[in-house]
Design an enzyme around this catalytic site. Structure first.
Site, PDB file in Angstrom:
ATOM      1  N   LYS A   1     -34.708  52.951  63.366  1.00 25.30           N
ATOM      2  CA  LYS A   1     -33.762  52.704  62.278  1.00 25.30           C
ATOM      3  C   LYS A   1     -32.412  53.290  62.663  1.00 25.30           C
ATOM      4  O   LYS A   1     -32.281  54.502  62.867  1.00 25.30           O
ATOM      5  CB  LYS A   1     -34.266  53.338  60.980  1.00 25.30           C
TER       6      LYS A   1
ATOM      7  N   ARG B   1     -25.712  59.471  57.600  1.00 27.40           N
ATOM      8  CA  ARG B   1     -27.068  59.911  57.937  1.00 27.40           C
ATOM      9  C   ARG B   1     -27.241  60.058  59.446  1.00 27.40           C
ATOM     10  O   ARG B   1     -28.329  59.884  59.980  1.00 27.40           O
ATOM     11  CB  ARG B   1     -28.082  58.859  57.443  1.00 27.40           C
TER      12      ARG B   1
ATOM     13  N   GLU C   1     -38.943  56.201  69.753  1.00 22.67           N
ATOM     14  CA  GLU C   1     -39.309  56.377  68.333  1.00 22.67           C
ATOM     15  C   GLU C   1     -40.531  55.525  67.983  1.00 22.67           C
ATOM     16  O   GLU C   1     -41.424  55.970  67.272  1.00 22.67           O
ATOM     17  CB  GLU C   1     -38.125  55.998  67.439  1.00 22.67           C
TER      18      GLU C   1
ATOM     19  N   LYS D   1     -34.699  48.145  62.460  1.00 26.30           N
ATOM     20  CA  LYS D   1     -33.763  47.930  61.374  1.00 26.30           C
ATOM     21  C   LYS D   1     -32.384  48.446  61.741  1.00 26.30           C
ATOM     22  O   LYS D   1     -32.321  49.552  62.271  1.00 26.30           O
ATOM     23  CB  LYS D   1     -34.316  48.687  60.163  1.00 26.30           C
TER      24      LYS D   1
HETATM   25  C1  PBG Z   1     -33.605  54.494  52.725  1.00 22.51           C
HETATM   26  C2  PBG Z   1     -33.374  53.047  52.954  1.00 22.51           C
HETATM   27  C3  PBG Z   1     -32.152  52.408  53.167  1.00 22.51           C
HETATM   28  C4  PBG Z   1     -32.414  51.057  53.315  1.00 22.51           C
HETATM   29  C5  PBG Z   1     -33.785  50.888  53.188  1.00 22.51           C
HETATM   30  N1  PBG Z   1     -34.369  52.141  52.981  1.00 22.51           N
HETATM   31  C6  PBG Z   1     -30.775  52.955  53.125  1.00 22.51           C
HETATM   32  C7  PBG Z   1     -30.301  53.900  54.135  1.00 22.51           C
HETATM   33  O1  PBG Z   1     -30.984  54.241  55.083  1.00 22.51           O
HETATM   34  O2  PBG Z   1     -29.163  54.334  53.964  1.00 22.51           O
HETATM   35  C8  PBG Z   1     -31.395  49.986  53.564  1.00 22.51           C
HETATM   36  C9  PBG Z   1     -31.837  48.603  53.270  1.00 22.51           C
HETATM   37  C10 PBG Z   1     -30.725  47.613  53.198  1.00 22.51           C
HETATM   38  O3  PBG Z   1     -29.567  47.883  53.526  1.00 22.51           O
HETATM   39  O4  PBG Z   1     -31.035  46.480  52.799  1.00 22.51           O
HETATM   40  N2  PBG Z   1     -34.476  54.723  51.619  1.00 22.51           N
END
Ligand code: PBG
Length: 364
Positions: free
Chosen positions: A212, A233, A249, A264
């Site tokens: 991610k 983050r 990962e 992602k």
């Molecule tokens: C964190 C989470 C995020 C998304 C899914 N789970 C946000 C982030 O990491 O800031 C993003 C999903 C999207 O943008 O459609 N709980």
């Protein structure tokens, strides 16, 4: 004059007709592989449209079951629930409350899906939950905070994964069949696996957000969950520049017991999806995130792009890269298109579909 060399290879032959193109497509998007992310917000009494995600809404507890049932009837393979609580605190207590908004929503979604299965006699979507604290903390980070000796505020990894374990157990109790740790904490999959097993949920699976990336394309999602986050983050999500780290990962998550690994965002990580798919012995998922959704919706709204063709093309490319499961906000809509047509038809821009076939390139 030298005559032109004869052309012996004519790849266009396989593109001559709808029939031929339909036969020769290497991958197809299928409704059963699509997962629909949905939002439920505790303080709402009626659904609230999400401005940066046209067509998507934050649901109220009342509106959620019917929306889940409608999505289930479209034939999609999964629903991923996100909860927005009324009260947030430093440690995200509402996320592990057995009666918190996400747990209540999971229970009502569970019922709605079971009813649709009885009504249709077909398998409904797998119920999933986001296992992360960012929606539940007042600072908006994915875990609890700690101040380092040199005065920096960071997310406390080991304290956070202990909370994730408890959260996953509550989600499993409420009916989630897959939990989705999305916080990018080290050891989160192992912590969740052992908590689930200890609580008697050996059959509850883990859809791990493995690779991610810290992405600007999560922008609209932060509206969808009324995110309180200041800053970014980047001490826990990965740098976009790093491919090898994404593979590492995924390997770690597999070693810790992940049942499905996810990459992602999807559209900017097609190379990572491909690389993970080539080595991971489990299904690979990809999350087509809020910003990817918003970009196509915005361009289509301006008439700059053929909406349906662009959506199907983006999904087909993610599938081609190697993801078998795709999380997308278009899931139920695309599932309906695919049931009317098939992917070859859907890929073709709608206003060109069924046009007279192009004259074959080989003389008859
Ligand atoms: C964190 C989470 C995020 C998304 C899914 N789970 C946000 C982030 O990491 O800031 C993003 C999903 C999207 O943008 O459609 N709980």
């Amino acid at each position: 004059m030298i005559p032109p060399a004869p052309i012996t290879h004519r790849p266009r032959r396989l593109r001559t007709t709808d029939r031929m193109r339909r036969l020769t497509n290497e991958v197809r998007v299928h409704p059963a592989n699509l997962v629909y992310p949905m939002f439920v917000k505790e303080t709402l009494t009626v659904p609230e449209p999400i401005a940066s995600m046209p067509g998507q809404a934050q649901h109220s507890e009342d509106s959620l079951p019917a929306a889940v049932a409608e999505a289930a009837r479209s034939g999609i393979g999964g629903i991923m629930l996100f909860g927005v609580p009324q009260l947030r605190d430093a440690v995200g207590s509402a996320g592990i409350d057995p009666d918190g908004i996400l747990q209540r929503a999971l229970r009502s979604a569970r019922q709605a899906i079971d009813e649709v299965e009885r009504e249709t006699g077909r398998p409904g979507p797998v119920l999933m939950a986001d296992t992360c604290l960012d929606e539940f903390t007042d600072h908006g980070h994915c875990g609890v905070l700690e101040i380092t000796p040199d005065g920096r505020t960071i997310v406390d990894n080991d304290a956070t994964i202990e909370i994730y374990g408890r959260m996953a157990v509550e989600q499993a109790k409420a009916g989630a069949e897959l939990v989705g740790p999305s916080g990018m904490m080290d050891g989160q999959v192992a912590a969740i696996r052992s908590a689930l097993d200890a609580a008697g949920f050996a059959d509850t699976g883990i859809l791990a957000y493995s690779a991610k990336y810290a992405s600007a394309f999560y922008g609209p999602f932060r509206d969808a969950v009324d995110s309180a986050l200041q800053g970014d983050r980047r001490t826990y999500q990965m740098e976009v520049a790093n491919a090898r780290e994404g593979l590492r990962e995924a390997d770690l998550d597999l070693a810790e017991g992940a049942d499905i690994v996810m990459v992602k965002p999807a559209g900017t990580s097609l190379d990572i999806i491909r690389a993970v798919a080539e080595t991971a012995p489990v299904p690979v998922a990809a999350y087509q995130v809020s910003g990817e959704y918003a970009m196509i919706e915005a361009a289509a709204e301006r008439g700059w792009i053929d909406r349906r063709a662009a959506i199907v093309e983006s999904l087909t490319a993610i599938r081609r890269a190697g993801a078998s499961i795709i999380l997308t906000y278009w899931a139920p809509e695309v599932a309906r298109w695919l049931r009317e047509d098939d992917i070859a038809a859907a890929v073709t821009p709608t206003h060109h579909w069924r046009q007279v076939p192009i004259v074959p390139s080989t003389p008859r």
